[in-house]
Design an enzyme around this catalytic site. Structure first.
Site, PDB file in Angstrom:
ATOM      1  N   SER A 124     -17.909   4.002  -9.574  1.00 16.53           N
ATOM      2  CA  SER A 124     -18.217   5.317  -9.014  1.00 16.53           C
ATOM      3  C   SER A 124     -19.507   5.265  -8.214  1.00 16.53           C
ATOM      4  O   SER A 124     -20.444   4.528  -8.568  1.00 16.53           O
ATOM      5  CB  SER A 124     -18.365   6.310 -10.165  1.00 16.53           C
ATOM      6  OG  SER A 124     -18.954   7.507  -9.699  1.00 16.53           O
ATOM      7  N   TYR A 148     -21.594   8.572 -18.991  1.00 11.56           N
ATOM      8  CA  TYR A 148     -20.436   8.205 -18.161  1.00 11.56           C
ATOM      9  C   TYR A 148     -20.873   7.265 -17.036  1.00 11.56           C
ATOM     10  O   TYR A 148     -20.292   6.189 -16.835  1.00 11.56           O
ATOM     11  CB  TYR A 148     -19.777   9.480 -17.576  1.00 11.56           C
ATOM     12  CG  TYR A 148     -18.985   9.207 -16.335  1.00 11.56           C
ATOM     13  CD1 TYR A 148     -17.735   8.598 -16.402  1.00 11.56           C
ATOM     14  CD2 TYR A 148     -19.506   9.518 -15.066  1.00 11.56           C
ATOM     15  CE1 TYR A 148     -17.020   8.318 -15.250  1.00 11.56           C
ATOM     16  CE2 TYR A 148     -18.797   9.241 -13.920  1.00 11.56           C
ATOM     17  CZ  TYR A 148     -17.561   8.640 -14.009  1.00 11.56           C
ATOM     18  OH  TYR A 148     -16.868   8.345 -12.857  1.00 11.56           O
ATOM     19  N   LYS A 152     -20.160   2.966 -16.170  1.00 15.06           N
ATOM     20  CA  LYS A 152     -19.690   2.361 -14.912  1.00 15.06           C
ATOM     21  C   LYS A 152     -20.629   1.218 -14.506  1.00 15.06           C
ATOM     22  O   LYS A 152     -20.182   0.132 -14.137  1.00 15.06           O
ATOM     23  CB  LYS A 152     -19.608   3.413 -13.801  1.00 15.06           C
ATOM     24  CG  LYS A 152     -18.543   4.470 -14.025  1.00 15.06           C
ATOM     25  CD  LYS A 152     -17.156   3.873 -14.008  1.00 15.06           C
ATOM     26  CE  LYS A 152     -16.064   4.879 -14.290  1.00 15.06           C
ATOM     27  NZ  LYS A 152     -14.744   4.272 -14.542  1.00 15.06           N
TER      28      LYS A 152
HETATM   29  C1  UD1 Z   1     -18.881  14.524 -10.317  1.00 13.64           C
HETATM   30  C2  UD1 Z   1     -19.734  13.821 -11.305  1.00 13.64           C
HETATM   31  C3  UD1 Z   1     -19.716  12.344 -10.951  1.00 13.64           C
HETATM   32  C4  UD1 Z   1     -18.295  11.821 -11.016  1.00 13.64           C
HETATM   33  C5  UD1 Z   1     -17.407  12.664 -10.108  1.00 13.64           C
HETATM   34  C6  UD1 Z   1     -15.961  12.303 -10.365  1.00 13.64           C
HETATM   35  C7  UD1 Z   1     -21.364  15.464 -12.093  1.00 13.64           C
HETATM   36  C8  UD1 Z   1     -22.808  15.838 -12.100  1.00 13.64           C
HETATM   37  N1  UD1 Z   1     -21.067  14.388 -11.324  1.00 13.64           N
HETATM   38  O1  UD1 Z   1     -19.420  14.300  -9.030  1.00 13.64           O
HETATM   39  O2  UD1 Z   1     -20.538  11.612 -11.823  1.00 13.64           O
HETATM   40  O3  UD1 Z   1     -18.233  10.477 -10.603  1.00 13.64           O
HETATM   41  O4  UD1 Z   1     -17.551  14.058 -10.382  1.00 13.64           O
HETATM   42  O5  UD1 Z   1     -15.105  12.989  -9.520  1.00 13.64           O
HETATM   43  O6  UD1 Z   1     -20.542  16.075 -12.748  1.00 13.64           O
HETATM   44  N2  UD1 Z   1     -19.630  22.315  -7.221  1.00 13.64           N
HETATM   45  C9  UD1 Z   1     -19.774  23.684  -7.184  1.00 13.64           C
HETATM   46  N3  UD1 Z   1     -19.014  24.441  -8.048  1.00 13.64           N
HETATM   47  C10 UD1 Z   1     -18.129  23.873  -8.917  1.00 13.64           C
HETATM   48  C11 UD1 Z   1     -17.981  22.468  -8.948  1.00 13.64           C
HETATM   49  C12 UD1 Z   1     -18.769  21.719  -8.092  1.00 13.64           C
HETATM   50  O7  UD1 Z   1     -20.566  24.227  -6.415  1.00 13.64           O
HETATM   51  O8  UD1 Z   1     -17.471  24.615  -9.682  1.00 13.64           O
HETATM   52  C13 UD1 Z   1     -20.430  21.498  -6.278  1.00 13.64           C
HETATM   53  C14 UD1 Z   1     -21.358  20.488  -6.931  1.00 13.64           C
HETATM   54  O9  UD1 Z   1     -22.613  21.060  -7.188  1.00 13.64           O
HETATM   55  C15 UD1 Z   1     -21.388  19.387  -5.872  1.00 13.64           C
HETATM   56  C16 UD1 Z   1     -20.005  19.447  -5.247  1.00 13.64           C
HETATM   57  O10 UD1 Z   1     -19.503  20.746  -5.528  1.00 13.64           O
HETATM   58  O11 UD1 Z   1     -22.341  19.678  -4.870  1.00 13.64           O
HETATM   59  C17 UD1 Z   1     -19.041  18.421  -5.803  1.00 13.64           C
HETATM   60  O12 UD1 Z   1     -19.013  18.527  -7.214  1.00 13.64           O
HETATM   61  P1  UD1 Z   1     -17.957  17.719  -8.108  1.00 13.64           P
HETATM   62  O13 UD1 Z   1     -16.591  17.896  -7.555  1.00 13.64           O
HETATM   63  O14 UD1 Z   1     -18.182  18.082  -9.533  1.00 13.64           O
HETATM   64  O15 UD1 Z   1     -18.358  16.207  -7.849  1.00 13.64           O
HETATM   65  P2  UD1 Z   1     -19.778  15.457  -8.056  1.00 13.64           P
HETATM   66  O16 UD1 Z   1     -20.777  16.314  -8.672  1.00 13.64           O
HETATM   67  O17 UD1 Z   1     -20.143  14.838  -6.762  1.00 13.64           O
END
Ligand code: UD1
Length: 336
Positions: A124, A148, A152
């Site tokens: 990842s 997690y 990795k």
């Molecule tokens: C997350 C994990 C990462 C993992 C990946 C797998 C966390 C902190 N990181 O990455 O370790 O490898 O998923 O797919 O959980 N967001 C919102 N609202 C939401 C959900 C997300 O605003 O309900 C935003 C987040 O703040 C971020 C972006 O959307 O800026 C992407 O979030 P997400 O899909 O959870 O992925 P990551 O955080 O990049």
């Protein structure tokens, strides 16, 4: 080639099975259906019209894994099976370390015993930590904020040492950015149990009416529109990256980013979703999610240079296919 795919019924694993079978490889799936469904394997057979041997096993079980290797002439392993929820890993760290590391050790030992010399590992972009963008494979990984992410990084290290001691071995450590979207058939896609942690499944469930509105985590980031930036990659592009890796993998252990090289903000993704599907996504801003970084995107040039792979699908394709899947798929109860 005959490829053993652990976690082959999961989100990325299932799409990779389709891409492997489309390219003429044979696939054997090992999955314990912890976070996936047996019915997905039936759907894979339906999509590809191919036979897919299935072992319902836990890949931390050495004798069960050895049995698979003894019953098939395996040419390569793609190891997806693992726990992947960041928040949960903070609550039950030992479960995460145990499952993710032991499964990798068990598969590595079986590969050695049965002289299988291609090993692709599901890593990842989280291992980069809060580094400068774009993330390049030559960067020193930084500590992640959760068990997690540490599993990795540790598995990468284990496989690196494993390859150093075994010159016949070819290992690809694939660092995924943010996989989203679904197969164009709408039959397979991301189906998290409970409330989704990740952005795209959250959006599709809001639009479907299962959740009220999207909560955007933070609008005070130092980014183009103050929301978090990520490198979203269509899961079918990601799947095709695995086929390229297994086909072109060289001796030694090599790290590859699988991303598009483009950063998209949360608001941009919401707008793309609305444009692709002609549907409004209700949202509100809330505070930042602890542990989130502001910006994450790949330098995707190494995979292109070394095995000719590049992501072809854009955010509109990702949003259309994600919605097509959510819209077609049955409720979890029917689906199980
Ligand atoms: C997350 C994990 C990462 C993992 C990946 C797998 C966390 C902190 N990181 O990455 O370790 O490898 O998923 O797919 O959980 N967001 C919102 N609202 C939401 C959900 C997300 O605003 O309900 C935003 C987040 O703040 C971020 C972006 O959307 O800026 C992407 O979030 P997400 O899909 O959870 O992925 P990551 O955080 O990049």
């Amino acid at each position: 080639m005959n490829i053993l795919v652990t976690g082959g019924a999961g989100y990325i694993g299932s799409h990779t099975c389709v891409s492997l079978l489309d390219k003429g490889h044979k696939v054997i799936i090992a999955d314990n259906f912890y976070n996936s469904r047996k019915s997905t394997v039936k759907l894979l057979r339906q999509i590809t019209s191919k036979e897919i041997p299935l072992y319902q096993v836990d890949v931390t079980n050495q004798s069960a894994v050895n049995k698979i290797f003894s019953e098939h002439q395996i040419d390569g392993v793609i190891h997806f099976a693992g726990y992947k929820a960041v928040g949960e890993s903070l609550e039950v760290p030992l479960t995460y370390y145990w499952n993710n590391i032991i499964s990798t050790l068990v598969l590595a030992k079986a590969s050695r015993k049965y002289d299988v010399n291609r090993f692709v590992f599901s890593s990842s972009a989280t291992v980069y930590g809060d580094n400068e963008v774009p993330f390049v494979e030559t960067m020193n990984p930084l500590p992640t904020t959760n068990p997690y992410g540490e599993t990795k990084a540790m598995c990468e290290r284990i496989l690196l040492d494993f390859s150093r001691a075994n010159p016949k071995l070819s290992v690809a450590l694939l660092r995924y950015f943010n996989p989203v979207g679904a197969h164009e058939s709408g039959l397979i896609g991301e189906k998290p149990d409970g409330v989704p942690n990740n952005l795209m499944p959250y959006i599709t469930q809001v639009v479907k009416g299962k959740l009220e509105k999207l909560k955007i985590f933070g609008n005070d980031y130092p980014t183009k529109d103050a929301t978090g930036v990520r490198d979203y990659i269509h899961v079918v592009d990601l799947a095709e990256g695995h086929v390229s890796a297994i086909d072109h993998i060289q001796k030694g252990a090599h790290v590859y980013n699988l991303g598009t090289g483009r950063g998209t903000s949360v608001l941009e993704l919401v707008k793309a979703f609305e444009k692709a599907n002609g549907i409004k996504v209700p949202y509100e801003f809330v505070s930042r999610r602890p542990g989130d970084i502001a910006i994450c995107y790949a330098d995707a040039s190494k995979a292109k240079r070394e095995f000719g792979w590049t992501a072809k699908r854009d955010v509109i394709d990702m949003c259309r296919d994600a919605w097509n899947f959510e819209n077609q798929s049955k409720s979890l109860v029917e689906y199980k």
